[in-house]
Write an enzyme that holds these catalytic residues in place. Sequence first.
Site, short mmCIF file in Angstrom:
data_model
loop_
_atom_site.label_atom_id
_atom_site.label_comp_id
_atom_site.label_asym_id
_atom_site.label_seq_id
_atom_site.Cartn_x
_atom_site.Cartn_y
_atom_site.Cartn_z
N GLU A 274 -6.54 4.12 7.68
CA GLU A 274 -6.51 5.55 7.77
C GLU A 274 -7.91 6.27 7.14
O GLU A 274 -8.27 7.34 7.31
CB GLU A 274 -5.45 6.07 7.03
CG GLU A 274 -4.01 5.82 7.59
CD GLU A 274 -2.81 5.28 7.03
OE1 GLU A 274 -2.77 5.27 5.54
OE2 GLU A 274 -1.86 4.88 7.19
N GLU B 206 -4.95 -5.37 10.72
CA GLU B 206 -3.88 -4.31 10.71
C GLU B 206 -3.96 -3.54 11.89
O GLU B 206 -4.89 -2.51 12.06
CB GLU B 206 -3.96 -3.40 9.67
CG GLU B 206 -3.69 -4.13 8.42
CD GLU B 206 -3.08 -2.88 7.28
OE1 GLU B 206 -2.12 -3.14 6.85
OE2 GLU B 206 -3.77 -2.01 6.90
N ASN C 129 0.94 -1.19 0.02
CA ASN C 129 0.04 -0.05 0.03
C ASN C 129 0.92 1.24 -0.13
O ASN C 129 1.36 1.60 1.24
CB ASN C 129 -0.80 -0.12 1.29
CG ASN C 129 -1.61 1.30 1.59
OD1 ASN C 129 -1.84 2.05 0.50
ND2 ASN C 129 -2.15 1.46 2.70
N GLY D 277 2.73 2.01 10.55
CA GLY D 277 3.54 3.26 10.44
C GLY D 277 4.41 3.65 11.72
O GLY D 277 5.05 4.59 11.80
N LYS E 38 -0.04 4.28 0.09
CA LYS E 38 -0.71 5.31 0.47
C LYS E 38 -0.63 6.46 -0.38
O LYS E 38 -0.41 6.42 -1.60
CB LYS E 38 -0.07 5.51 1.69
CG LYS E 38 0.00 4.48 2.80
CD LYS E 38 0.11 4.70 4.19
CE LYS E 38 0.67 3.57 4.94
NZ LYS E 38 0.28 3.47 6.32
N SER F 246 3.92 -2.26 10.21
CA SER F 246 5.31 -2.02 10.27
C SER F 246 6.04 -3.59 9.96
O SER F 246 7.07 -3.87 10.82
CB SER F 246 5.77 -1.76 11.66
OG SER F 246 5.02 -0.54 12.19
N HIS G 146 -9.31 0.58 4.91
CA HIS G 146 -7.88 0.83 5.56
C HIS G 146 -8.25 1.75 6.89
O HIS G 146 -8.97 2.82 6.77
CB HIS G 146 -7.07 1.54 4.79
CG HIS G 146 -5.83 1.53 5.20
ND1 HIS G 146 -5.20 2.54 6.03
CD2 HIS G 146 -4.49 0.61 4.86
CE1 HIS G 146 -3.94 2.44 6.33
NE2 HIS G 146 -3.47 1.23 5.55
C1 PEP Z 1 -0.51 0.04 5.77
O1 PEP Z 1 -0.50 0.98 5.61
O2 PEP Z 1 -1.46 -0.93 5.60
C2 PEP Z 1 0.54 -0.44 6.53
C3 PEP Z 1 0.64 -1.80 7.19
O3 PEP Z 1 1.78 0.45 7.02
P1 PEP Z 1 3.01 0.22 7.70
O4 PEP Z 1 3.59 -1.09 6.91
O5 PEP Z 1 3.74 1.49 7.14
O6 PEP Z 1 2.95 -0.08 8.95
#
Ligand code: PEP
Length: 248
Positions: free
Chosen positions: A97, A165, A10, A171, A12, A211, A95
């Site tokens: 976000e 997630e 992703n 992040g 983003k 992460s 997601h």
């Molecule tokens: C994501 O945005 O789905 C995600 C898992 O981000 P990150 O790997 O940066 O934590």
Amino acid sequence: MARQFFVGGNFKMNGTKESVAQIIANLNSEELPSQVEVVIAPPAPYLGLAVAENKQKTVAISAQNVFDKASGAYTGEISPAQVKDLGATWTLTGHSERRTIIKESDEFVADKTKFALEQGLSVILCIGETLEERKANVTLDVCARQLDAASKIIKDWTNIVVAYEPVWAIGTGLAATPEDAQETHKGIRAHLAKTIGEEQAAAVRILYGGSVNGKNAKEFKDKADVDGFLVGGASLKPEFVDIIKSRL
Ligand code: PEP
């Protein structure tokens, strides 16, 4: 039941024509394992570019979001048909976000997921708890609530991949431990068995996201219910390939 290992990337709201093309050129130059399904989600303006640049058979292109209507007066939204028209075959929905910043409800995410499936896209449906919810010990309740909104209106889960997630891990550099992820994934699958049936629950892939990087991905290798990853930050870097190869 063998579930095909799946790695999603992703991007983003990151990148330019040049950097997206570079990431894809990097993937094109690699010998990717034929048994791993890879799906990358660049920002919507670069979907067509990503489709045109991608030369890997095992890599597909995804939108990060779609709307739940086919067309019309919905300024700024993107329809599944438009995503398909650009040659992309997947979309993310839900997601964290979008759930937290854009305030998308469980029901809206479920509607979008249903509509995207009806329109012929496959969907990575994202779920997960906030830090407060984790501290309150309601992780599985939150995941169940988010999933139930979808399972109430979607009967066929063949083209859905679930991405667990935890919001506190996205992040932050603080990935869930493989043990914690496995326990939650097992709970998610057990819950799905009750709502969509044992057969579909056994077949659905559940990704861990939060992460994940080129190093820690290998630590999840022996976790039976972790069927792959959804990767944010590291999907923009060459180490994304290490994550794709982490099960070899
Ligand atoms: C994501 O945005 O789905 C995600 C898992 O981000 P990150 O790997 O940066 O934590």
